[in-house]
Enzyme design. Structure first.
Site, PDB file in Angstrom:
ATOM      1  N   ARG A  51      12.136   1.957   1.975  1.00 38.25           N
ATOM      2  CA  ARG A  51      11.495   1.212   3.052  1.00 38.25           C
ATOM      3  C   ARG A  51      12.442   0.097   3.449  1.00 38.25           C
ATOM      4  O   ARG A  51      13.001  -0.592   2.595  1.00 38.25           O
ATOM      5  CB  ARG A  51      10.197   0.595   2.564  1.00 38.25           C
ATOM      6  CG  ARG A  51       9.593  -0.379   3.570  1.00 38.25           C
ATOM      7  CD  ARG A  51       8.226   0.032   3.908  1.00 38.25           C
ATOM      8  NE  ARG A  51       7.600  -0.849   4.857  1.00 38.25           N
ATOM      9  CZ  ARG A  51       6.545  -0.482   5.561  1.00 38.25           C
ATOM     10  NH1 ARG A  51       6.049   0.707   5.402  1.00 38.25           N
ATOM     11  NH2 ARG A  51       5.991  -1.310   6.424  1.00 38.25           N
ATOM     12  N   HIS A  85       7.686   6.380  10.306  1.00 38.78           N
ATOM     13  CA  HIS A  85       6.953   6.270   9.047  1.00 38.78           C
ATOM     14  C   HIS A  85       6.298   7.640   8.836  1.00 38.78           C
ATOM     15  O   HIS A  85       5.088   7.787   8.959  1.00 38.78           O
ATOM     16  CB  HIS A  85       5.904   5.157   9.171  1.00 38.78           C
ATOM     17  CG  HIS A  85       5.270   4.759   7.871  1.00 38.78           C
ATOM     18  ND1 HIS A  85       5.696   5.222   6.654  1.00 38.78           N
ATOM     19  CD2 HIS A  85       4.222   3.942   7.617  1.00 38.78           C
ATOM     20  CE1 HIS A  85       4.937   4.695   5.703  1.00 38.78           C
ATOM     21  NE2 HIS A  85       4.034   3.921   6.268  1.00 38.78           N
ATOM     22  N   LYS A 144      21.536 -10.315  -3.057  1.00 39.42           N
ATOM     23  CA  LYS A 144      22.673 -10.970  -3.680  1.00 39.42           C
ATOM     24  C   LYS A 144      23.989 -10.532  -3.055  1.00 39.42           C
ATOM     25  O   LYS A 144      25.058 -10.783  -3.593  1.00 39.42           O
ATOM     26  CB  LYS A 144      22.702 -10.662  -5.180  1.00 39.42           C
ATOM     27  CG  LYS A 144      21.523 -11.244  -5.919  1.00 39.42           C
ATOM     28  CD  LYS A 144      21.717 -11.058  -7.425  1.00 39.42           C
ATOM     29  CE  LYS A 144      20.421 -11.169  -8.185  1.00 39.42           C
ATOM     30  NZ  LYS A 144      20.197  -9.989  -9.037  1.00 39.42           N
ATOM     31  N   ARG A 188       0.810  -1.226   0.000  1.00 34.55           N
ATOM     32  CA  ARG A 188       0.000   0.000   0.000  1.00 34.55           C
ATOM     33  C   ARG A 188       0.832   1.258   0.000  1.00 34.55           C
ATOM     34  O   ARG A 188       0.515   2.207  -0.705  1.00 34.55           O
ATOM     35  CB  ARG A 188      -0.898   0.018   1.226  1.00 34.55           C
ATOM     36  CG  ARG A 188      -1.991  -0.976   1.082  1.00 34.55           C
ATOM     37  CD  ARG A 188      -2.902  -0.861   2.246  1.00 34.55           C
ATOM     38  NE  ARG A 188      -3.657  -2.089   2.335  1.00 34.55           N
ATOM     39  CZ  ARG A 188      -4.733  -2.218   3.064  1.00 34.55           C
ATOM     40  NH1 ARG A 188      -5.149  -1.214   3.791  1.00 34.55           N
ATOM     41  NH2 ARG A 188      -5.373  -3.354   3.079  1.00 34.55           N
ATOM     42  N   THR A 189       1.886   1.261   0.811  1.00 35.15           N
ATOM     43  CA  THR A 189       2.731   2.452   0.837  1.00 35.15           C
ATOM     44  C   THR A 189       3.312   2.694  -0.553  1.00 35.15           C
ATOM     45  O   THR A 189       3.331   3.808  -1.060  1.00 35.15           O
ATOM     46  CB  THR A 189       3.877   2.277   1.864  1.00 35.15           C
ATOM     47  OG1 THR A 189       3.309   1.948   3.113  1.00 35.15           O
ATOM     48  CG2 THR A 189       4.709   3.531   2.001  1.00 35.15           C
TER      49      THR A 189
END
Ligand SMILES: [Zn+2]
Lengths: 150, 300
Positions: free
Chosen positions: B102, B130, B81, B53-54
């Site tokens: 994020r 946030h 990786k 959603r963000t």
């Protein structure tokens, strides 16, 4: 002080009036772990007129930099730092809490980005002086010196 | 003017106000006019953990402004990786004009502000911050009441672990509001935040009749060592139709979503329900954030 078991040093730093028992953590804070090849002496529980007992740390051939002196203050706020040159004290500093400490302490928060492999220096902001509270510049968590576990 | 948006604690009231007013100006524009603001601009989303959603909300915001987005999704990330976040961040941010990060590691977004040249937006860093959620919450409140000062605001549910309510409380400290914390004793707000933000009242009773805003969050089962205790407290804080009707007519009920059963679906049709509107506000709020950080003014 005639009964001191460690002789005077000719060049380097003497950190005096460390609260008894804190000498070892001050050593580790300064990265004095034997790999530096410098002669380091730690005296613990020395009798003191000023504070009954104290620890003293003597580091030969290394003059503590300003930010190192300041970082000592987090652990041993009552310490005095003497810079020795040619057998005499050329500078005497009272440690003073800085506003920021960079690169010397580690963040105890396991989820902090400073505890991953990223190339960065941890920085702490001193947000309170009595008792000392530090805030990590990255994860923003706040810690007491006990929680910093040094 | 801020170059990055990393933490609510970096913002003064005037910073918050500029984000909110840019959002409200851009919301007034027609879709066509809005899409003329940032053509040719690219926003990157660097998500080291999923948060659909963000991410979608940022993509919608950038596209509404006429820009485009590129995404580095956690499952195909080069970080997996073995490349470090710094290098990946430098590369991805370097392709674009602005970057949303994020990460499960707290402080990741702050770190990238030191390593890259483009504006960085913190899209959530672990339990820490946030800030775009907090700004959209404030935007919702301001849109509703015209002003945030003078309101009676209740926060309810998991106030102990809820990052959203911590940030909101810290942001509201910039305003003269009355804050009431409503939670079971097991999930009270941490003392250092309570002290910092000046709370009027803490209670374990559902005292909501006189509030202007009720911000509720989910009490998570995992937080309770004793499951019976959870069963006991979880129902005390469920909002059903009757409970919501107790609130003032012009009060609003907010929730960061997703909700599970702390607000019954029957409450959705009541005039106080504002949580879907709140989620929708994420788009103009983020449009405002992008424009502020890029230093672009909105000409109405
Ligand atoms: Zn940290």
């Amino acid at each position: 002080m005639s009964d001191l078991k460690v002789s005077k040093i000719s060049n380097g730093t003497v950190i005096d009036h460390i609260s008894p028992g804190k000498g070892l953590v001050v050593m580790s804070l300064l990265g004095l772990d034997g790999s530096s090849k410098r002669t380091t002496s730690l005296l613990m529980n020395v009798e003191s007129s000023k504070m009954e007992r104290k620890d003293i740390l003597k580091v030969e051939d290394r003059k503590l930099k300003e930010e190192e002196v300041m970082s000592v203050s987090v652990l041993a706020p009552e310490a005095t730092v003497n810079i020795i040159d040619n057998q005499s004290v050329v500078e005497k500093k009272l440690v003073e809490l800085p506003e920021k400490i960079e690169g010397v302490l580690e963040c105890p928060n396991p989820h902090c980005v400073t505890n991953t492999d990223e190339p960065l220096d941890v920085s702490f902001e001193i947000i309170d002086k009595k008792p000392v509270m530090l805030k990590c510049g990255y994860c923003e968590r706040k810690f007491t010196t006990q929680e910093l576990d040094i | 003017m801020k170059k990055n948006l990393i933490s609510i604690n970096d913002l003064e009231r005037s910073d918050i106000e500029s984000f909110l007013s840019t959002a409200s100006e851009v919301e007034k524009l027609t879709k066509r006019k809005a899409s003329d603001i940032l053509p040719g601009c690219i926003l990157s989303t660097l998500f080291l953990e999923p948060s659909t959603r963000t991410r979608l909300s940022f993509e919608a915001a950038m596209q509404r402004l006429g820009g485009t987005t590129i995404n580095l999704a956690s499952e195909v990330s080069s970080v997996q990786k073995g490349e470090n976040i710094t290098d990946t961040g430098k590369v991805v941010a370097g392709y674009t004009d602005i970057c949303v990060v994020r990460s499960p590691y707290e402080g990741t977004a702050r770190m990238l502000t030191e390593k890259t040249k483009v504006p960085i937006i913190n899209g959530g860093d672990g339990a820490n911050q946030h800030p775009t959620q907090t700004l959209l919450d404030l935007f919702t409140i301001k849109k509703e009441f015209g002003s945030i000062d003078g309101l009676k605001i209740g926060m309810m549910g998991d106030l102990k672990y809820g990052r959203t309510v911590h940030s909101l409380a810290e942001a509201l400290d910039n305003y003269s509001v009355e804050i009431r914390l409503i939670s079971p004793d097991e999930t009270k707000m941490p003392e250092h935040i309570v002290k910092e933000v000046g709370v009027e009242e803490e209670t374990n009773k559902m005292k909501i009749k006189d509030l202007d805003v009720l911000y509720t969050t989910r009490i998570q089962k995992e937080r309770f060592p004793d499951k019976q205790e959870y069963e006991r407290v979880k129902d005390v804080f469920v909002l059903d139709e009757e409970r919501v009707k107790e609130m003032k007519k012009d009060a609003i009920l907010m929730h960061p979503l997703p909700r599970i059963d702390e607000i019954k679906p029957e409450g959705d049709k009541l005039p106080q329900a504002r949580y879907f509107e709140q989620a929708k506000n994420g788009v103009p709020a983020r449009m405002g954030i992008i424009l502020e950080l890029l230093g672009v003014e909105v000409n109405v």
